[in-house]
Write an enzyme that holds these catalytic residues in place. Structure first.
Site, mmCIF file in Angstrom:
data_model
loop_
_atom_site.group_PDB
_atom_site.id
_atom_site.type_symbol
_atom_site.label_atom_id
_atom_site.label_comp_id
_atom_site.label_asym_id
_atom_site.label_seq_id
_atom_site.Cartn_x
_atom_site.Cartn_y
_atom_site.Cartn_z
ATOM 1 C CG HIS A 1 -28.997 7.499 4.105
ATOM 2 N ND1 HIS A 1 -27.912 8.210 3.636
ATOM 3 C CD2 HIS A 1 -29.629 8.304 5.007
ATOM 4 C CE1 HIS A 1 -27.903 9.402 4.217
ATOM 5 N NE2 HIS A 1 -28.942 9.483 5.059
ATOM 6 C CB ILE B 1 3.704 -7.144 3.675
ATOM 7 C CG1 ILE B 1 2.838 -8.256 3.096
ATOM 8 C CG2 ILE B 1 4.299 -7.588 5.012
ATOM 9 C CD1 ILE B 1 3.615 -9.511 2.717
ATOM 10 C CE LYS C 1 7.621 -26.765 3.783
ATOM 11 N NZ LYS C 1 8.884 -26.730 3.015
ATOM 12 C CE LYS D 1 -5.046 -7.424 6.829
ATOM 13 N NZ LYS D 1 -3.723 -8.062 6.766
ATOM 14 N N GLY E 1 7.917 -0.748 0.104
ATOM 15 C CA GLY E 1 6.696 0.019 0.361
ATOM 16 C C GLY E 1 5.470 -0.600 -0.252
#
Length: 456
Positions: free
Chosen positions: A442, A187, A34, A50, A184
């Site tokens: 490594h 988000i 919708k 992000k 807290g």
């Protein structure tokens, strides 16, 4: 009236992935959305936040470039208007990608508001505007919306634009001088981290005595201290009693205080969207406002499934993906079920937090005999080479009876990228001795898992 093997209501992560998988398997599939394909995740949640946080990370690196021997001339600042424009470009690209993927898998797309009229011959009647469709099976993936509690002044100031939800805050083109975050959780912390990095005076008001909800206690404490070093203030154990146009009023230990704000982020939680589209017409059971499902994602109504936030189980996009795969697999006759104990979670602050499975406290509450290993991330050469704040840790929780991992909790760079490896170890119940034989590249930060395993 066109008939379909499957109709999916909702085009967010749960809905579009379900439609994609079903279409790819050869089911005649219709997905109805919708508002905006991609849902909250792509449009006003996971992905756009992000882009913000990455911009803040780049700014943080620039501000501390001297720590790495890099000279940056002049004062560093954020171009918030550009950040928002870039965010919108990222969102547009991904939403278009979703639509293209659906079409490539022969999924029919319908934009509009779906309404379930009821059971009919051949399945369930769904109305979209003046059109009607019949689906032999339904997947309900209508998602969630922000909780707006009845705090005096909250709704009124939401209407004036002083109070923001996760949707509006990602469209701010100017940095507020003072930002108060109510809540807290994940988000709230991510936005607190971003706006603190780009120049806001940020205060987080949280009812609990710790941040980040169910996050392991020591990890939560380290994250709080790190954010405090960056300037975020925390008011914990505080109950918000009022919201005004210039601040938030809260009570703590019987005393009333007010913290000033130019903008206020309401980030108290989310609730399933289950009203207004006819669920009652087919008798789908709800519990605490969410659709009740079993581990195959089936509701109490035959051939009706519910995936994603709408079932209220674990409100994460990757949970929604997997739930939709489980639902479609069961529709196709393939036995599959959800395993919620191995779903990883990530807090994309700087530093990141990656978690999966049991904490020591939750394991002991279940009567499990466990051993916990806790080592600093300074065991990783790459971590030391790339960071100046070296407070990161890795905690592993081991079931002593089975000699397998049952939990992992990490704070530090890249933890959100490699927590999946630990999740796989837990899911597959790999013996600790076999994990020791795995070869990690490594130098990488993920070597910390191997180092921790050898401490068991």
């Amino acid at each position: 009236m066109e008939n379909f093997d499957l109709i999916v209501i909702g085009g967010g992560p749960a809905g579009y992935l379900a439609a994609e998988r079903a279409g790819h398997a050869g089911l005649k599939t219709l997905v109805i959305e919708k508002r905006a394909f991609g849902g909250v995740c792509l449009n006003e949640g996971c992905v756009p936040s992000k882009t913000f946080l990455n911009s803040a990370k780049v700014l943080d690196y620039a501000n501390h470039a001297a720590n790495y021997g890099v000279k940056v001339e002049g004062k560093n600042s954020i171009d918030q208007k550009f950040v928002v424009e870039r965010k919108n470009g990222v969102v547009k690209m991904l939403v278009n990608g979703v639509k293209a993927t659906l079409k490539r898998n022969h999924v029919n797309i319908k934009e509009g508001e779906a309404y379930i009229e009821g059971k009919v011959e051949g399945g369930y009647s769904i109305k979209v505007g003046e059109e009607k469709f019949v689906g032999a099976r339904l997947i309900i993936s209508t998602g969630s919306m922000p909780v707006v509690p009845p705090i005096p002044g909250l709704r009124e100031n939401l209407e004036t634009g002083v109070v923001l939800t996760n949707r509006e805050i990602l469209d701010l083109t100017e940095i507020p001088k003072k930002l108060v975050v109510i809540g807290g959780g994940v988000i709230g912390l991510e936005m607190a981290s971003y706006f603190s990095s780009v120049g806001s005076e940020v205060t987080v008001v949280e009812m609990l005595n710790k941040i980040a909800g169910p996050t392991e206690a020591e990890i939560s404490s380290i994250l709080q201290k790190t954010l405090e070093k960056k300037g975020v203030k925390f008011c914990l154990g505080c109950k918000v009693t009022g919201v005004e146009k210039d601040g938030v009023i809260f009570e703590k230990d019987g005393k009333t205080e007010k913290v000033p704000a130019d903008k206020i982020l309401c980030s108290i939680g989310r609730r399933a969207v289950t009203q207004g589209f006819g669920l009652e017409n087919i008798g789908v059971n709800l519990e605490r406002g969410a659709i009740v499902t079993d581990d195959c994602m089936r509701t109490n109504v035959a051939n009706v499934y519910a995936t994603g936030d709408v079932n209220g189980k674990v409100m994460l996009a990757h949970t929604a993906y997997r739930e939709s795969e489980v639902a479609v697999n069961n529709i196709l006759g393939k036995k599959d079920r959800m395993r919620y104990n191995v779903i990883p979670s990530v807090i994309y602050t700087n530093p990141e937090v990656g978690s999966v499975g049991e904490t020591e406290e939750s394991a002991k509450a279940k009567g499990l005999d466990v051993k916990t290993v806790n080592i600093p991330l300074t065991y990783s050469g790459r971590y030391i080479a790339e960071n100046t704040d070296l407070s990161g840790i890795c905690k592993l929780v081991v079931n002593k009876k089975t000699n397998t991992l049952i939990g992992a909790h990490i704070i530090g760079s890249y933890s959100g990228e490699y927590i999946v490896a630990v999740s796989a170890m837990i899911d597959l119940e790999v013996d600790i001795e076999n994990i020791k034989k795995l070869v990690f590249p490594h130098p990488t930060v993920c070597e910390i898992v191997r180092e921790a395993i050898f401490q068991i």
